[in-house]
Design an enzyme around this catalytic site. Structure first.
Site, short mmCIF file in Angstrom:
data_model
loop_
_atom_site.label_atom_id
_atom_site.label_comp_id
_atom_site.label_asym_id
_atom_site.label_seq_id
_atom_site.Cartn_x
_atom_site.Cartn_y
_atom_site.Cartn_z
N GLN A 78 0.85 -1.18 -0.05
CA GLN A 78 -0.01 -0.28 0.09
C GLN A 78 0.94 1.24 0.12
O GLN A 78 1.21 1.78 1.00
CB GLN A 78 -0.77 -0.09 1.23
CG GLN A 78 -1.58 1.08 1.32
CD GLN A 78 -3.24 0.66 1.12
OE1 GLN A 78 -3.59 -0.23 1.66
NE2 GLN A 78 -4.00 1.82 1.00
N PHE A 79 1.18 1.70 -1.11
CA PHE A 79 2.12 2.89 -1.48
C PHE A 79 1.40 4.14 -0.76
O PHE A 79 1.88 5.02 -0.36
CB PHE A 79 2.57 3.04 -2.85
CG PHE A 79 1.61 3.62 -3.71
CD1 PHE A 79 1.27 4.73 -4.01
CD2 PHE A 79 0.81 2.73 -4.13
CE1 PHE A 79 0.55 5.35 -4.76
CE2 PHE A 79 -0.24 3.22 -5.38
CZ PHE A 79 -0.34 4.54 -5.44
N THR A 80 0.13 4.34 -0.62
CA THR A 80 -0.60 5.30 -0.14
C THR A 80 -0.44 5.45 1.14
O THR A 80 -0.74 6.63 1.62
CB THR A 80 -2.18 5.23 -0.66
OG1 THR A 80 -2.53 4.11 0.10
CG2 THR A 80 -2.26 5.18 -2.19
#
Length: 149
Positions: A78-80
Protein backbone atom coordinates in the site's frame (compact mmCIF):
# COMPACT_ATOMS: atom_id res chain seq x y z
CA UNK A 1 8.33 1.39 6.55
CA UNK A 2 4.77 1.64 7.80
CA UNK A 3 2.25 -1.08 8.52
CA UNK A 4 -1.40 -0.72 9.38
CA UNK A 5 -2.48 -3.98 10.97
CA UNK A 6 -6.03 -5.03 11.64
CA UNK A 7 -7.10 -8.06 13.61
CA UNK A 8 -9.58 -9.89 11.39
CA UNK A 9 -12.07 -12.72 11.72
CA UNK A 10 -11.83 -13.17 7.96
CA UNK A 11 -10.39 -11.23 5.04
CA UNK A 12 -9.84 -11.52 1.32
CA UNK A 13 -8.26 -9.58 -1.49
CA UNK A 14 -9.65 -9.58 -5.03
CA UNK A 15 -7.95 -8.61 -8.30
CA UNK A 16 -9.97 -8.50 -11.53
CA UNK A 17 -12.94 -10.14 -9.79
CA UNK A 18 -10.83 -13.13 -8.65
CA UNK A 19 -9.91 -13.77 -5.03
CA UNK A 20 -6.11 -13.99 -4.92
CA UNK A 21 -5.66 -14.24 -1.15
CA UNK A 22 -7.89 -15.05 1.81
CA UNK A 23 -7.54 -15.84 5.51
CA UNK A 24 -9.79 -16.77 8.38
CA UNK A 25 -8.66 -15.48 11.79
CA UNK A 26 -5.47 -13.44 11.67
CA UNK A 27 -4.07 -10.07 10.70
CA UNK A 28 -4.53 -7.93 7.63
CA UNK A 29 -1.36 -5.93 7.02
CA UNK A 30 -1.23 -2.88 4.75
CA UNK A 31 2.47 -2.24 4.13
CA UNK A 32 4.01 0.97 2.82
CA UNK A 33 7.67 1.39 1.87
CA UNK A 34 9.63 4.65 1.59
CA UNK A 35 12.99 5.43 -0.05
CA UNK A 36 15.16 5.06 3.06
CA UNK A 37 13.77 1.66 4.07
CA UNK A 38 15.99 -1.40 4.22
CA UNK A 39 15.71 -5.01 5.29
CA UNK A 40 16.44 -3.80 8.84
CA UNK A 41 13.17 -1.85 8.77
CA UNK A 42 11.32 -4.93 7.55
CA UNK A 43 12.93 -7.07 10.26
CA UNK A 44 11.81 -4.60 12.93
CA UNK A 45 8.20 -4.63 11.70
CA UNK A 46 8.10 -8.42 11.33
CA UNK A 47 9.42 -8.90 14.86
CA UNK A 48 6.77 -6.53 16.21
CA UNK A 49 4.03 -8.08 14.10
CA UNK A 50 4.55 -11.72 15.05
CA UNK A 51 5.05 -10.95 18.75
CA UNK A 52 2.31 -8.39 19.41
CA UNK A 53 -0.05 -9.80 22.00
CA UNK A 54 -3.32 -8.67 20.45
CA UNK A 55 -5.34 -11.91 20.31
CA UNK A 56 -7.64 -12.84 23.17
CA UNK A 57 -6.97 -15.67 25.58
CA UNK A 58 -9.66 -17.81 27.22
CA UNK A 59 -10.43 -14.94 29.62
CA UNK A 60 -10.90 -12.41 26.81
CA UNK A 61 -7.64 -10.60 27.59
CA UNK A 62 -5.34 -9.70 24.70
CA UNK A 63 -2.55 -12.06 25.68
CA UNK A 64 -1.68 -14.09 22.56
CA UNK A 65 0.49 -13.27 19.55
CA UNK A 66 0.67 -14.82 16.09
CA UNK A 67 3.51 -16.97 17.43
CA UNK A 68 1.20 -18.37 20.12
CA UNK A 69 -1.72 -19.33 17.88
CA UNK A 70 -2.24 -20.67 14.36
CA UNK A 71 -3.61 -17.55 12.70
CA UNK A 72 -2.57 -16.19 9.30
CA UNK A 73 -1.54 -12.90 7.72
CA UNK A 74 -3.05 -11.26 4.65
CA UNK A 75 -0.35 -8.87 3.42
CA UNK A 76 -1.17 -6.06 1.00
CA UNK A 77 1.30 -3.55 -0.47
CA UNK A 78 0.00 0.00 0.00
CA UNK A 79 2.12 2.87 -1.29
CA UNK A 80 -0.61 5.36 -0.31
CA UNK A 81 0.50 5.07 3.32
CA UNK A 82 3.17 7.58 2.29
CA UNK A 83 0.71 10.11 0.90
CA UNK A 84 1.62 13.73 1.59
CA UNK A 85 -1.57 15.76 1.97
CA UNK A 86 -0.08 18.97 3.39
CA UNK A 87 -0.45 20.94 0.17
CA UNK A 88 -3.47 21.24 -2.06
CA UNK A 89 -6.21 18.65 -2.45
CA UNK A 90 -4.42 15.94 -4.39
CA UNK A 91 -2.00 13.82 -2.35
CA UNK A 92 1.50 13.33 -3.67
CA UNK A 93 3.35 10.08 -3.23
CA UNK A 94 6.93 11.29 -3.56
CA UNK A 95 7.86 9.64 -0.24
CA UNK A 96 6.75 6.20 -1.46
CA UNK A 97 9.59 4.00 -2.69
CA UNK A 98 9.94 3.25 -6.40
CA UNK A 99 8.17 0.01 -7.37
CA UNK A 100 11.37 -2.05 -7.73
CA UNK A 101 12.60 -1.21 -4.23
CA UNK A 102 9.12 -1.48 -2.70
CA UNK A 103 8.44 -4.90 -4.28
CA UNK A 104 11.78 -6.29 -3.09
CA UNK A 105 11.16 -5.14 0.51
CA UNK A 106 7.52 -6.25 0.42
CA UNK A 107 8.59 -9.73 -0.72
CA UNK A 108 11.34 -9.81 1.93
CA UNK A 109 8.84 -8.74 4.62
CA UNK A 110 6.49 -11.60 3.69
CA UNK A 111 9.31 -14.16 3.60
CA UNK A 112 10.44 -13.10 7.06
CA UNK A 113 6.92 -13.58 8.44
CA UNK A 114 6.90 -17.08 6.91
CA UNK A 115 10.25 -17.76 8.59
CA UNK A 116 8.36 -17.41 11.90
CA UNK A 117 6.06 -20.26 10.79
CA UNK A 118 3.13 -17.95 10.06
CA UNK A 119 1.15 -18.55 6.86
CA UNK A 120 1.05 -15.47 4.62
CA UNK A 121 -1.40 -14.76 1.83
CA UNK A 122 -0.90 -11.72 -0.37
CA UNK A 123 -2.51 -9.45 -2.86
CA UNK A 124 -0.81 -8.73 -6.19
CA UNK A 125 1.84 -6.04 -6.02
CA UNK A 126 1.02 -2.99 -8.14
CA UNK A 127 -2.49 -4.11 -9.03
CA UNK A 128 -5.82 -2.48 -8.26
CA UNK A 129 -7.20 -4.55 -5.38
CA UNK A 130 -10.41 -4.76 -3.41
CA UNK A 131 -10.07 -5.84 0.22
CA UNK A 132 -12.86 -7.21 2.35
CA UNK A 133 -12.45 -7.92 6.03
CA UNK A 134 -14.32 -8.35 9.23
CA UNK A 135 -12.29 -6.37 11.75
CA UNK A 136 -12.24 -8.26 15.02
CA UNK A 137 -12.54 -6.02 18.04
CA UNK A 138 -12.05 -3.70 16.29
CA UNK A 139 -8.30 -3.79 16.73
CA UNK A 140 -6.23 -1.59 14.41
CA UNK A 141 -2.58 -0.71 15.11
CA UNK A 142 -0.05 1.37 13.19
CA UNK A 143 3.61 0.31 13.21
CA UNK A 144 6.34 2.55 11.84
CA UNK A 145 9.99 1.57 11.62
CA UNK A 146 10.94 5.30 11.67
CA UNK A 147 10.16 5.20 15.39
CA UNK A 148 13.41 3.25 15.90
CA UNK A 149 15.58 5.93 14.27
Amino acid sequence: MKAVIQRARDASVTVNESVVGAINHGLVVLLGVTHEDTETDADYLVNKLVNLRIFSDEDGKMNHSLKDISYDVLSISQFTLYADTRKGRRPNYLQAAKPEQARALYDYFNEQIKAHHVDVKTGEFGEEMQIQLTNDGPVTIILDSAETK
